[in-house]
Design a protein around this motif. Structure first.
Motif, mmCIF file in Angstrom:
data_model
loop_
_atom_site.group_PDB
_atom_site.id
_atom_site.type_symbol
_atom_site.label_atom_id
_atom_site.label_comp_id
_atom_site.label_asym_id
_atom_site.label_seq_id
_atom_site.Cartn_x
_atom_site.Cartn_y
_atom_site.Cartn_z
ATOM 1 N N LEU A 266 0.833 -1.208 0.000
ATOM 2 C CA LEU A 266 0.000 0.000 0.000
ATOM 3 C C LEU A 266 0.864 1.253 0.000
ATOM 4 C CD1 LEU A 266 -2.763 1.287 0.043
ATOM 5 C CD2 LEU A 266 -2.762 1.121 2.538
ATOM 6 N N ALA A 267 1.966 1.239 0.755
ATOM 7 C CA ALA A 267 2.861 2.402 0.777
ATOM 8 C C ALA A 267 3.436 2.681 -0.608
ATOM 9 C CB ALA A 267 3.987 2.179 1.781
ATOM 10 N N ALA A 268 3.785 1.619 -1.356
ATOM 11 C CA ALA A 268 4.325 1.805 -2.707
ATOM 12 C C ALA A 268 3.300 2.467 -3.616
ATOM 13 C CB ALA A 268 4.751 0.452 -3.282
ATOM 14 N N VAL A 283 -0.591 4.375 6.895
ATOM 15 C CA VAL A 283 -0.604 3.350 5.856
ATOM 16 C C VAL A 283 -0.735 1.968 6.479
ATOM 17 C CG1 VAL A 283 0.777 2.241 4.061
ATOM 18 C CG2 VAL A 283 0.654 4.729 4.171
ATOM 19 N N ALA A 284 -0.012 1.729 7.566
ATOM 20 C CA ALA A 284 -0.066 0.409 8.203
ATOM 21 C C ALA A 284 -1.478 0.095 8.693
ATOM 22 C CB ALA A 284 0.929 0.356 9.360
ATOM 23 N N ARG A 285 -2.147 1.082 9.295
ATOM 24 C CA ARG A 285 -3.499 0.850 9.803
ATOM 25 C C ARG A 285 -4.485 0.599 8.667
ATOM 26 N NH1 ARG A 285 -1.857 5.201 13.191
ATOM 27 N NH2 ARG A 285 -3.153 6.696 12.036
ATOM 28 N N PRO A 290 -8.681 -1.972 5.670
ATOM 29 C CA PRO A 290 -9.025 -1.014 4.610
ATOM 30 C C PRO A 290 -10.389 -0.374 4.841
ATOM 31 C CG PRO A 290 -8.178 -3.058 3.680
ATOM 32 C CD PRO A 290 -8.419 -3.318 5.124
ATOM 33 N N ARG A 291 -10.436 0.945 4.633
ATOM 34 C CA ARG A 291 -11.671 1.703 4.793
ATOM 35 C C ARG A 291 -11.501 3.029 4.072
ATOM 36 N NH1 ARG A 291 -8.425 1.840 9.013
ATOM 37 N NH2 ARG A 291 -8.006 3.787 10.113
ATOM 38 N N LEU A 295 -5.213 10.392 2.426
ATOM 39 C CA LEU A 295 -3.832 10.450 2.899
ATOM 40 C C LEU A 295 -2.926 10.799 1.737
ATOM 41 C CD1 LEU A 295 -2.384 6.850 3.450
ATOM 42 C CD2 LEU A 295 -4.423 7.312 2.120
ATOM 43 N N ALA A 296 -1.902 11.584 2.031
ATOM 44 C CA ALA A 296 -0.869 11.932 1.046
ATOM 45 C C ALA A 296 -1.448 12.502 -0.241
ATOM 46 C CB ALA A 296 -0.001 10.712 0.725
#
Length: 415
Positions: A266-268, A283-285, A290-291, A295-296
């Protein structure tokens, strides 16, 4: 004047390195970044012969950075030297550069990548050698980098639509200088390479190995290569996970199948679709649970049993004049087309509802698609929707080329 032929053993070694860094395809079109120094001149000589033997083409790209009064003259001299060897050369001029040596190098590389992408050149070769790799490992070790960082420069990595290739990472600088001397060429000496204010220059002096053949240099390169092989394996595994996890579209968004996903995957995607490197504990959460979220500069919205990951409208860069070879929204490269003259690019925005039925895409995706407008603001083309028709859209090439590539984009070959 015909191209001076490099020493057979040097060229044979270079050709073997290039073979390991393929595939190249038939009649490859390549560019070489040339500073006018001995290392890049040697690479240009080697690459020109290599491309010629494969019925391909090679272009030397010389950046006039304008940081020193003599920079423009040095760029012209380098171009003249190469053209006298039968090697085509193009000067790319930058202006207004400021900041650190690292920032200057990044600006030059960005300019080279943009030129290649705008002119359909897939492969960009750079002349970093064994000495440079040894210094890079030392610098990253001093900075506390992980083993992935200490792997140094990758022999191959992707940047948008361009492959960055460094075929000389295992070659000693002395070999390259001997090649240039044997060809009867004069190289530029950049004073910034010996400026003690720069960490790289200080490490170069402390290594006491200008030839790049000493045991310390060899050991540093061997260690970088070992870490590079581990990094490449890790990236390959991550790339496989991404292929199973998501469908990524050339308009800069992705459909993610139901999670949970790994944090790394997901971070990638977040870094790539957002157009910049942005780590976040969130990102980890989200990967574990997933919901819908933002972000970013991206939105994660639930759709059809999975999720869309797309640009958040508020984060999109405002409308601006189109400049071929430049980026819009940090993610889209403007291709080289005369049709862009006097036009602007921005998000489709309020014109999105007209395309809802035609495309079948959610309004949230449509609103952030790149759109071309005339000076009066009238909509002319939405390239990624093929509107008003494919022929017109092809006149406005807008290429998804994020500055942060997906995992699996670097490669450390066997030597």
């Amino acid at each position: 004047m015909p191209l001076n032929v490099p020493e057979p053993d040097v060229f044979t070694c270079f050709a073997a390195h290039m073979a390991a860094l393929g595939p190249w395809g038939p009649s490859p079109s390549i560019a070489v970044g040339v500073s006018g120094g001995a290392d890049s001149l040697a690479l240009a000589l080697l690459a020109a012969r290599w491309a010629g033997m494969r019925m391909g083409s090679m272009l030397a790209l010389i950046v006039d950075h304008g940081l020193r009064p003599e920079a423009a003259l040095e760029a012209r001299d380098a171009a003249a030297t190469l053209m006298a060897q039968g090697i085509p050369a193009k000067i790319v001029t930058l202006s207004g550069l400021r900041g650190t040596a690292a920032a200057t190098r990044a600006a030059r590389l960005t300019a080279l990548e943009a030129y290649c992408a705008a002119h359909g050149i897939l492969h960009l070769l750079l002349a970093q050698h064994a000495g440079d790799q040894a210094e890079t490992r030392l610098m990253r070790r001093l900075a506390g980098s992980s083993s992935s960082g200490q792997a140094g420069m990758s022999a191959v990595r992707f940047s948008g639509s361009v492959r960055i290739v460094r075929p000389l990472l295992g070659v000693a600088p002395r070999t390259l200088r001997q090649l240039v001397c044997a060809a009867g060429l004069s190289a530029v000496r950049d004073p910034s390479n010996t400026d003690p204010r720069a960490l790289r220059a200080r490490l170069r002096m402390l290594r006491l190995d200008a030839a790049g053949t000493g045991p310390a240099t060899r050991a540093l390169c061997a260690a970088a290569r070992a870490d590079g092989l581990v990094r490449a394996a890790r990236e390959a595994a991550l790339a496989g996970e991404l292929a199973r996890m998501a469908d990524i579209y050339p308009a800069g968004y992705a459909y993610l199948r139901p999670g949970p996903w790994s944090e790394a995957a997901l971070a990638a995607l977040v870094r790539t679709l957002g157009g910049h490197d942005w780590p976040s504990a969130r990102v980890a959460r989200l990967a574990a649970d997933p919901r819908p979220a933002t972000l970013a500069g991206l939105r994660l919205i639930r759709r059809r049993g999975g999720f869309w990951l797309l640009r958040e409208e508020a984060a999109v860069e405002p409308l601006r004049l189109v400049r071929p070879g430049r980026f819009w929204d940090r993610r889209f490269l403007i291709g080289d087309s005369p049709m862009f003259k006097g036009k602007s690019i921005g998000a489709l925005g309020d014109d999105a509802p007209a395309f809802r039925r035609r495309s079948g895409l959610p309004a949230a995706i449509l609103r952030v698609l790149p759109a071309i407008r005339d000076a009066g603001g009238e909509l002319l083309a939405v390239p990624h929707l093929g509107w008003p028709d494919p022929a017109v859209s092809c006149n406005f090439p807008v290429i998804f080329a994020p500055s942060v590539p997906l995992a699996g984009a670097s490669f450390q070959p066997a030597s």
